[in-house]
Design a protein around this motif. Structure first.
Motif, mmCIF file in Angstrom:
data_model
loop_
_atom_site.group_PDB
_atom_site.id
_atom_site.type_symbol
_atom_site.label_atom_id
_atom_site.label_comp_id
_atom_site.label_asym_id
_atom_site.label_seq_id
_atom_site.Cartn_x
_atom_site.Cartn_y
_atom_site.Cartn_z
ATOM 1 N N THR B 82 0.197 -1.058 -0.103
ATOM 2 C CA THR B 82 0.195 -0.365 -0.087
ATOM 3 C C THR B 82 0.930 1.371 0.031
ATOM 4 O OG1 THR B 82 -1.335 -1.419 1.695
ATOM 5 C CG2 THR B 82 -1.847 0.713 0.775
ATOM 6 N N VAL B 83 1.395 1.324 0.837
ATOM 7 C CA VAL B 83 2.573 1.944 1.022
ATOM 8 C C VAL B 83 3.480 2.493 -0.307
ATOM 9 C CG1 VAL B 83 4.233 3.360 1.841
ATOM 10 C CG2 VAL B 83 3.118 2.407 3.739
ATOM 11 N N LEU B 84 3.794 1.323 -0.743
ATOM 12 C CA LEU B 84 5.023 1.627 -1.921
ATOM 13 C C LEU B 84 3.901 2.109 -3.281
ATOM 14 C CD1 LEU B 84 6.896 0.847 -4.154
ATOM 15 C CD2 LEU B 84 6.162 -1.301 -4.086
ATOM 16 N N ASP B 85 2.860 1.647 -3.282
ATOM 17 C CA ASP B 85 1.877 2.512 -4.446
ATOM 18 C C ASP B 85 1.854 3.761 -3.775
ATOM 19 O OD1 ASP B 85 0.906 0.695 -5.830
ATOM 20 O OD2 ASP B 85 -0.948 -0.249 -5.271
ATOM 21 N N GLU B 86 1.690 4.146 -3.270
ATOM 22 C CA GLU B 86 1.081 5.962 -2.698
ATOM 23 C C GLU B 86 2.129 6.762 -3.441
ATOM 24 O OE1 GLU B 86 -1.206 6.438 1.154
ATOM 25 O OE2 GLU B 86 1.266 7.761 1.673
ATOM 26 N N VAL B 87 4.097 5.723 -2.527
ATOM 27 C CA VAL B 87 5.257 6.543 -2.712
ATOM 28 C C VAL B 87 5.540 6.455 -4.356
ATOM 29 C CG1 VAL B 87 7.671 6.333 -2.712
ATOM 30 C CG2 VAL B 87 5.770 5.929 -0.444
ATOM 31 N N ALA B 88 4.929 5.295 -4.656
ATOM 32 C CA ALA B 88 5.983 5.311 -6.578
ATOM 33 C C ALA B 88 5.000 6.779 -6.935
ATOM 34 C CB ALA B 88 4.986 3.500 -7.165
ATOM 35 N N ASP B 89 3.532 7.045 -7.168
ATOM 36 C CA ASP B 89 2.498 7.663 -7.368
ATOM 37 C C ASP B 89 3.238 9.339 -7.625
ATOM 38 O OD1 ASP B 89 1.047 6.079 -8.456
ATOM 39 O OD2 ASP B 89 -0.687 6.327 -6.837
ATOM 40 N N TYR B 90 3.614 8.993 -6.332
ATOM 41 C CA TYR B 90 4.018 10.494 -5.703
ATOM 42 C C TYR B 90 5.654 10.985 -6.679
ATOM 43 C CZ TYR B 90 4.760 14.710 -3.225
ATOM 44 O OH TYR B 90 5.747 15.850 -3.085
ATOM 45 N N LEU B 91 6.239 9.726 -6.767
ATOM 46 C CA LEU B 91 8.385 9.557 -7.044
ATOM 47 C C LEU B 91 7.327 10.485 -9.019
ATOM 48 C CD1 LEU B 91 10.645 7.051 -5.500
ATOM 49 C CD2 LEU B 91 10.304 9.557 -5.947
ATOM 50 N N GLY B 92 6.701 9.863 -9.241
ATOM 51 C CA GLY B 92 6.359 9.882 -10.830
ATOM 52 C C GLY B 92 7.367 8.611 -11.322
ATOM 53 N N VAL B 93 6.673 8.739 -12.766
ATOM 54 C CA VAL B 93 6.892 7.851 -13.441
ATOM 55 C C VAL B 93 8.778 7.636 -13.582
ATOM 56 C CG1 VAL B 93 6.758 6.884 -15.422
ATOM 57 C CG2 VAL B 93 4.934 7.399 -14.686
ATOM 58 N N ASP B 94 9.379 8.472 -14.068
ATOM 59 C CA ASP B 94 10.404 8.964 -14.554
ATOM 60 C C ASP B 94 10.964 8.673 -13.473
ATOM 61 O OD1 ASP B 94 9.972 9.546 -17.251
ATOM 62 O OD2 ASP B 94 10.067 11.611 -16.680
ATOM 63 N N LYS B 95 11.606 9.037 -12.188
ATOM 64 C CA LYS B 95 11.742 9.044 -10.837
ATOM 65 C C LYS B 95 11.832 7.462 -10.507
ATOM 66 C CE LYS B 95 14.213 12.065 -9.378
ATOM 67 N NZ LYS B 95 16.125 11.709 -9.023
ATOM 68 N N LEU B 96 10.989 6.702 -10.368
ATOM 69 C CA LEU B 96 10.238 5.533 -11.200
ATOM 70 C C LEU B 96 11.290 4.482 -11.770
ATOM 71 C CD1 LEU B 96 9.109 3.443 -8.328
ATOM 72 C CD2 LEU B 96 7.370 3.365 -10.548
ATOM 73 N N ALA B 97 10.875 4.620 -12.346
ATOM 74 C CA ALA B 97 11.793 3.553 -13.502
ATOM 75 C C ALA B 97 13.680 4.615 -12.997
ATOM 76 C CB ALA B 97 11.637 4.360 -14.552
ATOM 77 N N GLU B 98 14.196 4.616 -13.224
ATOM 78 C CA GLU B 98 15.590 5.048 -12.547
ATOM 79 C C GLU B 98 15.866 4.509 -11.323
ATOM 80 O OE1 GLU B 98 16.465 9.824 -12.516
ATOM 81 O OE2 GLU B 98 18.022 8.909 -11.258
ATOM 82 N N ALA B 99 14.853 4.719 -10.504
ATOM 83 C CA ALA B 99 15.157 4.035 -9.032
ATOM 84 C C ALA B 99 15.474 2.132 -9.132
ATOM 85 C CB ALA B 99 14.549 4.190 -8.226
ATOM 86 N N VAL B 100 13.827 1.994 -10.177
ATOM 87 C CA VAL B 100 14.007 0.492 -10.521
ATOM 88 C C VAL B 100 15.056 0.241 -11.513
ATOM 89 C CG1 VAL B 100 12.947 -0.979 -12.201
ATOM 90 C CG2 VAL B 100 11.200 0.761 -10.146
ATOM 91 N N SER B 101 15.885 0.327 -12.065
ATOM 92 C CA SER B 101 16.387 0.391 -12.907
ATOM 93 C C SER B 101 17.719 -0.059 -12.217
ATOM 94 C CB SER B 101 17.142 0.949 -14.230
ATOM 95 O OG SER B 101 16.930 2.182 -13.846
ATOM 96 N N GLU B 102 17.852 0.790 -11.118
ATOM 97 C CA GLU B 102 19.584 0.548 -10.168
ATOM 98 C C GLU B 102 19.352 -1.089 -9.247
ATOM 99 O OE1 GLU B 102 19.612 3.606 -8.043
ATOM 100 O OE2 GLU B 102 19.939 5.235 -9.489
ATOM 101 N N LEU B 103 18.024 -1.331 -9.629
ATOM 102 C CA LEU B 103 18.361 -2.549 -8.939
ATOM 103 C C LEU B 103 18.337 -4.142 -9.309
ATOM 104 C CD1 LEU B 103 14.172 -2.138 -7.018
ATOM 105 C CD2 LEU B 103 16.424 -1.880 -5.916
ATOM 106 N N ASP B 104 19.156 -4.708 -8.130
ATOM 107 C CA ASP B 104 18.903 -5.680 -8.678
ATOM 108 C C ASP B 104 17.548 -6.688 -9.417
ATOM 109 O OD1 ASP B 104 21.656 -6.822 -8.355
ATOM 110 O OD2 ASP B 104 21.033 -7.800 -6.047
ATOM 111 N N SER B 105 17.616 -7.532 -10.334
ATOM 112 C CA SER B 105 16.776 -7.753 -11.158
ATOM 113 C C SER B 105 15.676 -8.363 -10.398
ATOM 114 C CB SER B 105 16.701 -9.320 -11.875
ATOM 115 O OG SER B 105 17.673 -10.163 -11.517
#
Lengths: 463, 463
Positions: B82-105
């Motif tokens: 639930t909190v992830l959804d909230e934070v993800a929405d607020y971060l916005g697609v570009d920031k979120l994509a940037e963060a996700v691509s830094e993670l291990d698969s």
């Protein structure tokens, strides 16, 4: 145990299947020792432990006899306490001591601590002094502390060593003195001359670094040092939170005395889970393998406490004997309000107890959570007030009784939301495990309020 | 994060303390961005996740704004859905994509799978194609399967390599192409030319072996191969049972496609545990962070089911309206028998549900366990029959009513022992999670039998 590829089918399952257990049971019954030995030989020690646990007592003895000549010591540390006691007794002190001394120090402590006091003494005496010391030291630490959980065997290196020197040391260790190195390890702890940990190098980091590099230059310095007295619940939290595989344990002077590895922590997490579930269900400890008399005794106390709360609820009903005499329909309907309050409260309490144990509920957000649960109780209270009110009206042909049950429902479900959060919070605050006491206090509240609100409103509004 | 030694005191605790959370809350309220940044900077990502979760929604937004410039990507995989959804929405697609691509698969898949479908698409499109492929492939596997859990980055070596060649390969990998090696690893998987795993070498084994030794000569060949479609519950069982830290994942052709590491399995164990506790408490999923309306909705269904069983119990009481009219004491006492049966049954059910989930209860020992619980129910039934019978006799001055409640108690507590074991066993057999349905069936049985036995015996024996 399995050929590569054999397990690669989609329905692969690990662990014992029932047909296999039955085959062993039949072979034991037939006294076919060779066949039993052949069946059990390829099993992992943890599976042998499971097999022993799924057999009745005489089957356990028969299987121990088959395994006795070369008893796989790792089986012992995988057994449930009750079954371990049985197997240990039947193995006898000498065989048991022999098996325990083959174990890593942490597993040996785990086994010995479960034995009864006199048996513990006898077994320790039968273990060679060198190995005994680690076990005896382990037993001096409080139960469920890092000292009990840690492995004494670990790999440490001084700061001035290079990667090459460290690897050479490990290769020499493998040649010369097998006993001084742990069987498997994940980190090398870097210590200063006083044996205080100053860093850790993961093996993957070590392997990726060139021989001349100094370990001090590649070590991680953010150590999660575990005091030897730390409780295992705290350790489990730390490993889970930081994704650790091993962590150094230090004594009161900050000197490195052992290491805790993730496999032991997984067992702790599992044991803590079991404790939570059992306590929420009103069971003191998992008694699956306990004898009937012992199980009866363990469960009696909780039931006695519940009888007390049930009697309190009955006394509340007793206050309204005259009211019930005037309208028996009240007796028919009264358990509904109490039951719905109990269930709604249990939902709230479950979420609260879990959130307390994962530390997600704390004074910082307690008021917010209580407020929310009060609202949820109120909303569901109104919904169920409407449903139940209509049912009661239709059933007994009286809109008044429908209104009474509806009002009582709203009251009790809001109280349930409030009690379901505040009871665990208060218990936690006064140092009682919320999983133990919450349920009994909660049902007392929801029963008393449920009966009192319904019968009281009836007495007031209907007559 | 902490100096060595600083943590070595006896009361050391990891994780956030409430005073710290309050300091952050105050700093956020004061809009003191620099102070918040300074407070949060030294925290582990898991602690930042906990901090975000303990804040109200506007506090979460404020903290995300502070972190936005250099958002620590690992925080995302530690957040509740639930909190992830909230934070993800607020971060916005570009920031979120940037963060996700830094993670291990594996962590990237874990985060992306929680997003809503259209958001998932947008984020994936914003990730560079190379990194996106692993995530998209991960998402093609069933939820909760090995394919979702596994990390694609792993270290494999051909059988003919020596220890020296393997170490050189790792050192080169560190120099040339950081991305191809996982950040941390514990085993090197040995593969044949068709990329089928044939063995595994733990890093500690590798480090203790001399350079000219061939890896094929030191590898463990008893592999625990995990099919890519295997359910995570099965994987958790395997890791726990075998004390694993990492295990190879293979596709339908038996080729090595990934590795699962113990830190992910610990999260699975935790999630499965949460599921068990929630379901036993009548909560569909942990709704601590859900909004009031959503929580009300989630809990409503379970309560509706409970209303149905409460109505059944009321109907049973309704059968005896005439009897109660003759003696109101029956209405006062009747909840006791039902309540004691419910509590005794819950104890039994808790042990049975837990034993089913640890696979300690199976057809092989089911009859033995049922027989034992029947006896335990009988013994405690007799004990509580005596106690309750005496209480009823004294309270209402009638030995006959004491006898009635005593008999009803024995009956209901034996039924509780029987139902508490057989209901979970039957549900498991028909493929329903015993934790979900057991409680509601059980209380139906113990309520109906409790009221019917007590009121029926009263009608038969007292008048």
């Amino acid at each position: 145990m399995s050929e590569p590829g054999q397990m690669a089918s989609e329905d692969a399952a690990f662990g014992l299947d029932h047909a296999f257990v039955q085959t062993v049971v039949d072979a034991l019954a037939a006294g076919d020792v060779a066949w039993v030995a052949a069946l059990v030989d390829p099993l992992h020690p943890a599976d042998i432990a499971d097999l022993l646990q799924s057999l009745p007592t005489d089957g356990r003895y028969a299987l121990v006899d088959v395994l006795r000549a070369d008893f796989p010591s790792e089986v012992l540390s995988e057994l449930d306490e009750t079954v371990l006691d049985e197997v240990a007794d039947y193995l006898g002190v000498d065989k048991l001591a022999e098996a325990v001394s083959e174990l890593d120090s942490d597993d040996a402590v785990e086994v010995v601590q479960e034995l009864e006091a006199d048996e513990q003494r006898e077994v320790l005496n039968a273990i060679p002094p060198g190995e005994r010391t680690f076990i005896e030291e382990g037993l001096t630490f409080p139960e469920d502390s890092a000292g009990r959980l840690m492995q004494r065997e670990l790999v440490s290196a001084p700061e001035f060593w290079t990667v090459g020197e460290t690897i050479d040391f490990l290769r020499r260790g493998a040649d010369e003195d097998e006993g001084s190195l742990p069987a498997v390890f994940y980190d090398i702890f870097i210590v200063d001359p006083a044996h205080h940990p100053v860093g850790a190098v993961s093996l993957s980091r070590l392997l990726r670094s060139k021989r001349p590099v100094r370990v001090a230059d590649i070590m991680a310095t953010e150590l999660n040092l575990i005091p030897v007295t730390m409780d295992q619940e705290e350790i489990a939290f730390l490993f889970r939170q930081r994704d650790l595989v091993s962590s150094p344990v230090v004594d009161a002077d900050g000197r490195l005395v052992g290491a805790i590895t993730v496999d032991d922590v997984v067992d702790v997490i599992d044991a803590e889970h079991e404790e939570d579930i059992m306590r929420l269900g009103g069971v003191q400890e998992d008694d699956l393998y306990s004898a009937v008399a012992e199980t009866t005794r363990l469960r009696f106390v909780w039931l006695l406490l519940n009888l007390a709360t049930a009697l309190v609820a009955s006394m509340v009903i007793g206050l309204f004997e005259a009211t019930i005499e005037q309208m028996v329909a009240l007796a028919v309907l009264m358990p509904i309000v109490a039951s719905m309050g109990g269930n709604a409260g249990t939902q709230t309490m479950t979420v609260a107890v879990r959130a307390l144990s994962t530390r997600e509920l704390s004074p910082a957000n307690a008021l917010r959570v209580i407020g929310k649960e009060l609202l949820v109780g109120g909303f569901n209270g109104v919904l169920f007030a409407v449903i139940t009110g209509l049912v009661a009206w239709v059933w007994f042909g009286s809109p008044a009784i429908g209104i009474v049950i509806a009002l009582a429902m709203v009251i009790n479900m809001m109280v349930a939301g409030l009690a379901g959060t505040t009871i665990p919070l208060v218990l936690e605050r006064v140092g009682v495990d919320p999983a133990v006491g919450s349920a009994v206090f909660l049902t007392t509240v929801t029963d008393v309020v449920g009966f009192f609100a319904f019968l009281g409103l009836a007495a007031w509004l209907l007559f």
